[in-house]
Scaffold this motif. Structure first.
Motif, PDB file in Angstrom:
ATOM      1  N   ILE A   1      17.992   5.226   4.330  1.00 51.82           N
ATOM      2  CA  ILE A   1      17.739   4.029   5.150  1.00 51.82           C
ATOM      3  C   ILE A   1      16.291   3.584   4.998  1.00 51.82           C
ATOM      4  O   ILE A   1      16.000   2.395   4.818  1.00 51.82           O
ATOM      5  N   ALA A   2      15.355   4.548   5.053  1.00 52.33           N
ATOM      6  CA  ALA A   2      13.935   4.216   4.894  1.00 52.33           C
ATOM      7  C   ALA A   2      13.651   3.651   3.512  1.00 52.33           C
ATOM      8  O   ALA A   2      12.754   2.820   3.345  1.00 52.33           O
ATOM      9  N   PHE A   3      14.416   4.077   2.515  1.00 51.09           N
ATOM     10  CA  PHE A   3      14.224   3.586   1.148  1.00 51.09           C
ATOM     11  C   PHE A   3      14.858   2.218   0.939  1.00 51.09           C
ATOM     12  O   PHE A   3      14.395   1.422   0.105  1.00 51.09           O
ATOM     13  N   THR A   4      15.901   1.917   1.717  1.00 49.83           N
ATOM     14  CA  THR A   4      16.652   0.671   1.529  1.00 49.83           C
ATOM     15  C   THR A   4      16.081  -0.490   2.333  1.00 49.83           C
ATOM     16  O   THR A   4      16.097  -1.640   1.871  1.00 49.83           O
ATOM     17  N   ILE A   5      15.580  -0.223   3.529  1.00 49.76           N
ATOM     18  CA  ILE A   5      15.104  -1.299   4.413  1.00 49.76           C
ATOM     19  C   ILE A   5      14.064  -2.200   3.740  1.00 49.76           C
ATOM     20  O   ILE A   5      14.164  -3.433   3.840  1.00 49.76           O
ATOM     21  N   PRO A   6      13.051  -1.658   3.040  1.00 48.64           N
ATOM     22  CA  PRO A   6      12.084  -2.558   2.387  1.00 48.64           C
ATOM     23  C   PRO A   6      12.722  -3.490   1.364  1.00 48.64           C
ATOM     24  O   PRO A   6      12.284  -4.633   1.201  1.00 48.64           O
ATOM     25  N   ALA A   7      13.768  -3.006   0.676  1.00 49.56           N
ATOM     26  CA  ALA A   7      14.444  -3.864  -0.300  1.00 49.56           C
ATOM     27  C   ALA A   7      15.093  -5.056   0.379  1.00 49.56           C
ATOM     28  O   ALA A   7      15.121  -6.169  -0.172  1.00 49.56           O
ATOM     29  N   ILE A   8      15.607  -4.840   1.582  1.00 47.06           N
ATOM     30  CA  ILE A   8      16.251  -5.929   2.319  1.00 47.06           C
ATOM     31  C   ILE A   8      15.212  -6.846   2.960  1.00 47.06           C
ATOM     32  O   ILE A   8      15.326  -8.073   2.921  1.00 47.06           O
ATOM     33  N   LEU A   9      14.156  -6.249   3.529  1.00 46.09           N
ATOM     34  CA  LEU A   9      13.161  -7.035   4.264  1.00 46.09           C
ATOM     35  C   LEU A   9      12.179  -7.750   3.347  1.00 46.09           C
ATOM     36  O   LEU A   9      11.800  -8.893   3.599  1.00 46.09           O
ATOM     37  N   PHE A  10      11.729  -7.057   2.298  1.00 42.01           N
ATOM     38  CA  PHE A  10      10.587  -7.548   1.523  1.00 42.01           C
ATOM     39  C   PHE A  10      10.910  -7.958   0.087  1.00 42.01           C
ATOM     40  O   PHE A  10      10.025  -8.413  -0.626  1.00 42.01           O
ATOM     41  N   GLY A  11      12.164  -7.767  -0.356  1.00 45.99           N
ATOM     42  CA  GLY A  11      12.494  -8.067  -1.747  1.00 45.99           C
ATOM     43  C   GLY A  11      12.145  -9.495  -2.134  1.00 45.99           C
ATOM     44  O   GLY A  11      11.451  -9.741  -3.121  1.00 45.99           O
TER      45      GLY A  11
ATOM     46  N   SER B   1       0.705  -1.287  -7.677  1.00 41.06           N
ATOM     47  CA  SER B   1       1.950  -0.772  -7.106  1.00 41.06           C
ATOM     48  C   SER B   1       2.268   0.626  -7.622  1.00 41.06           C
ATOM     49  O   SER B   1       2.783   1.474  -6.875  1.00 41.06           O
ATOM     50  N   ASN B   2       1.950   0.899  -8.882  1.00 36.96           N
ATOM     51  CA  ASN B   2       2.206   2.234  -9.430  1.00 36.96           C
ATOM     52  C   ASN B   2       1.183   3.258  -8.951  1.00 36.96           C
ATOM     53  O   ASN B   2       1.541   4.375  -8.571  1.00 36.96           O
ATOM     54  N   LEU B   3      -0.099   2.884  -8.977  1.00 35.55           N
ATOM     55  CA  LEU B   3      -1.123   3.823  -8.497  1.00 35.55           C
ATOM     56  C   LEU B   3      -0.904   4.138  -7.023  1.00 35.55           C
ATOM     57  O   LEU B   3      -1.061   5.293  -6.592  1.00 35.55           O
ATOM     58  N   GLY B   4      -0.542   3.114  -6.246  1.00 33.25           N
ATOM     59  CA  GLY B   4      -0.294   3.328  -4.823  1.00 33.25           C
ATOM     60  C   GLY B   4       0.862   4.284  -4.580  1.00 33.25           C
ATOM     61  O   GLY B   4       0.783   5.186  -3.731  1.00 33.25           O
ATOM     62  N   ARG B   5       1.948   4.114  -5.329  1.00 31.27           N
ATOM     63  CA  ARG B   5       3.094   5.011  -5.159  1.00 31.27           C
ATOM     64  C   ARG B   5       2.750   6.426  -5.588  1.00 31.27           C
ATOM     65  O   ARG B   5       3.188   7.411  -4.962  1.00 31.27           O
ATOM     66  N   GLY B   6       1.959   6.548  -6.661  1.00 31.43           N
ATOM     67  CA  GLY B   6       1.557   7.869  -7.102  1.00 31.43           C
ATOM     68  C   GLY B   6       0.751   8.609  -6.045  1.00 31.43           C
ATOM     69  O   GLY B   6       0.980   9.798  -5.776  1.00 31.43           O
TER      70      GLY B   6
ATOM     71  N   SER C   1       6.942   3.275   2.504  1.00 32.82           N
ATOM     72  CA  SER C   1       5.804   2.675   1.807  1.00 32.82           C
ATOM     73  C   SER C   1       6.029   2.647   0.301  1.00 32.82           C
ATOM     74  O   SER C   1       5.708   1.651  -0.369  1.00 32.82           O
ATOM     75  N   VAL C   2       6.579   3.733  -0.248  1.00 34.36           N
ATOM     76  CA  VAL C   2       6.877   3.778  -1.685  1.00 34.36           C
ATOM     77  C   VAL C   2       7.875   2.683  -2.049  1.00 34.36           C
ATOM     78  O   VAL C   2       7.702   1.952  -3.031  1.00 34.36           O
ATOM     79  N   SER C   3       8.914   2.539  -1.246  1.00 35.05           N
ATOM     80  CA  SER C   3       9.925   1.517  -1.515  1.00 35.05           C
ATOM     81  C   SER C   3       9.355   0.108  -1.383  1.00 35.05           C
ATOM     82  O   SER C   3       9.720  -0.798  -2.139  1.00 35.05           O
ATOM     83  N   THR C   4       8.445  -0.089  -0.430  1.00 38.09           N
ATOM     84  CA  THR C   4       7.813  -1.404  -0.258  1.00 38.09           C
ATOM     85  C   THR C   4       7.022  -1.792  -1.501  1.00 38.09           C
ATOM     86  O   THR C   4       7.113  -2.930  -1.986  1.00 38.09           O
ATOM     87  N   LEU C   5       6.244  -0.857  -2.038  1.00 43.88           N
ATOM     88  CA  LEU C   5       5.481  -1.143  -3.257  1.00 43.88           C
ATOM     89  C   LEU C   5       6.403  -1.409  -4.435  1.00 43.88           C
ATOM     90  O   LEU C   5       6.085  -2.213  -5.320  1.00 43.88           O
ATOM     91  N   THR C   6       7.561  -0.749  -4.458  1.00 42.42           N
ATOM     92  CA  THR C   6       8.529  -0.973  -5.532  1.00 42.42           C
ATOM     93  C   THR C   6       9.020  -2.415  -5.528  1.00 42.42           C
ATOM     94  O   THR C   6       9.289  -2.988  -6.596  1.00 42.42           O
TER      95      THR C   6
END
Length: 456
Positions: free
Chosen positions: A89-99, A118-123, A158-163
């Motif tokens: 759910i935490a991974f999916t919500i950003p895709a719905i809200l911020f895609g 986005s990559n450095l931030g996720r790392g 946060s990782v999903s949001t940057l994605t």
């Protein structure tokens, strides 16, 4: 000795599917060197390597979360499903809200900067996971969940949001760095990599994490798993720093409207351009099928004599081989065939392959053959449809359109991942595979509509 492309004169601009991109002359086709041509383009090669590392990390991240939950939060005899569901759910919500919103800002910002940050931030976020787990796991926070688990949910969110920012920036960069005549070949590599990482990433995730964990143990280092995933993201960011994006001011949106107005602009564009809209719809169907297949492959492997459930990766790898074969065909022959017709054949072939797979549940050779065929025809849908969207969308609209595309695809991926296993339990494997075959054929019907409207 190959000459690397550094010119900027032939960047891709929006073209009609009826133009030379879809129906070039034989001379133009012979002049194209296909995949080798785009691989000699250093900017695209760098972008492609960044995509590989980034998307591999994306898929292994979820496997890492399951491993961390199992080791730190799951108690003896307790089902892990509820913990994993919260992570999903935490991974999916950003895709719905911020895609879609992320695509708006991609049109305004430097796409190279978005890719790198986005990559450095996720790392960095992945590398702080061990510190999150240092918090007392017995100390409960909201809803009787440990505070350390809430931190895992926050990192995942946060990782999903940057994605959501990385994906449209990557797709919008391809037409900026690839010449018009090489766009189909570039999308063959891009789409093949995206689908291959979807099915292979889940299959190799656990073995890779186990290898890095054992390697870390040899050096008294207990965080090899986090280092693998975070390192892939960081490596993607570092590689992308060296890319020349060739982006100019005119390639960005100059007027900054309210974000919702920009999202509505993207929706209006999709409403007016039926080729782009229908291509996007077919990609959603395609990725829905492959997400379901990633789940069903475990059960399929269990039903085949001589295979175990944990050997499902062989079936997914066979599909990946098929995708690669199909992408090579599209690259070398696709310029002579209208995109709508390629997708028509691809949808028909996928329906036939899935129907064949439904009766191959007791035969290893036939099942592997059907999965290879499925991959081949999937490439005939994915590559030309992705190319159609890139070719026909203006440069200052690509972020919004790709943001909407990724929003739809992420939702389409989430539903089959959640429902495929449940549907198989209630209806059986064969019936669910036939349902997927019907879904693929509905893409065929949509392609027929495109063909009729475009006159191809």
């Amino acid at each position: 000795m190959p000459v690397f492309e550094t010119d900027t004169e032939e960047k891709s601009e929006p073209v009609s599917a009826n133009s030379s991109l879809a129906n070039p002359s034989p001379t133009h086709h012979k002049a194209n060197n296909g995949i080798m041509s785009v691989l000699r383009n250093i900017s695209f090669l760098i972008l492609w390597l960044g995509q590989i590392f980034s998307q591999l990390a994306d898929k292994i991240y979820l496997v890492l979360m399951i491993a961390l939950i199992s080791a730190n939060f799951q108690t003896q005899g307790e089902s892990i499903s509820s913990w994993v569901s919260l992570i999903m759910i935490a991974f999916t919500i950003p895709a719905i809200l911020f895609g879609s919103l992320a695509g708006v800002y991609v049109d305004r910002w430097s796409k190279k900067s978005v890719l790198v940050v986005s990559n450095l931030g996720r790392g960095i976020l992945v590398l702080i996971l061990p510190f999150c787990l240092l918090i007392n796991k017995q100390e409960m926070g909201f809803f009787s969940l440990p505070w350390s688990f809430w931190l895992l949910l926050l990192v995942t969110f946060s990782v999903s949001t940057l994605t959501q920012f990385f994906a449209p920036a990557e797709q919008a960069t391809i037409p900026l760095i690839v010449r018009k005549k090489d766009l189909l070949a570039a999308n063959s590599l891009y789409t093949t990599t995206m689908m291959a990482m979807l099915i292979i990433g889940f299959a190799v995730g656990e073995p890779l994490l186990e290898i890095t964990y054992n390697w870390g143990e040899n050096f008294s280092f207990a965080y090899g798993k986090e280092l693998l995933v975070g390192g892939c993201y960081l490596l993607a960011g570092i590689v992308l720093m060296t890319m020349r994006s060739r982006e100019k001011d005119k390639d960005r949106q100059q007027q900054e409207n309210h974000p919702w107005e920009d999202i509505k602009d993207g929706l209006r564009y999709l409403q007016k351009n039926h080729r782009v809209r229908n291509a996007l719809f077919q990609l959603v169907i395609l990725f829905s099928i492959f997400a379901a297949l990633a789940v069903l492959a475990v059960r399929l492997a269990e039903t085949i004599p001589g295979m175990e459930a944990d050997q499902f990766g062989y079936l997914l790898a066979a599909t990946g081989i098929g995708i690669a074969i199909g992408a090579v065909f599209v690259t070398h022959q696709g310029k002579m065939i209208p995109h709508a017709r390629l997708s028509f054949w691809g949808s028909m072939g996928m329906g036939a392959a899935l129907s064949g797979l439904s009766v191959a549940t007791n035969n290893l050779i036939l099942a592997l053959l059907m999965t290879v065929i499925l991959g081949i025809f999937a490439a005939l849908v994915g590559v030309p449809m992705q190319t159609t969207i890139q070719a026909e969308t203006p440069s200052d609209m690509r972020g919004k359109v790709f943001g909407l595309q990724n929003n739809a695809v992420n939702i389409a991926l989430s539903l089959p991942l959640a429902l495929a296993g449940i549907a198989e339990t209630y209806f059986g494997l064969r019936i669910v595979l036939m349902i997927l075959a019907s879904l693929a054929v509905s893409g065929m019907a949509l392609t027929s509509l495109i063909t009729g409207k475009s006159g191809n």
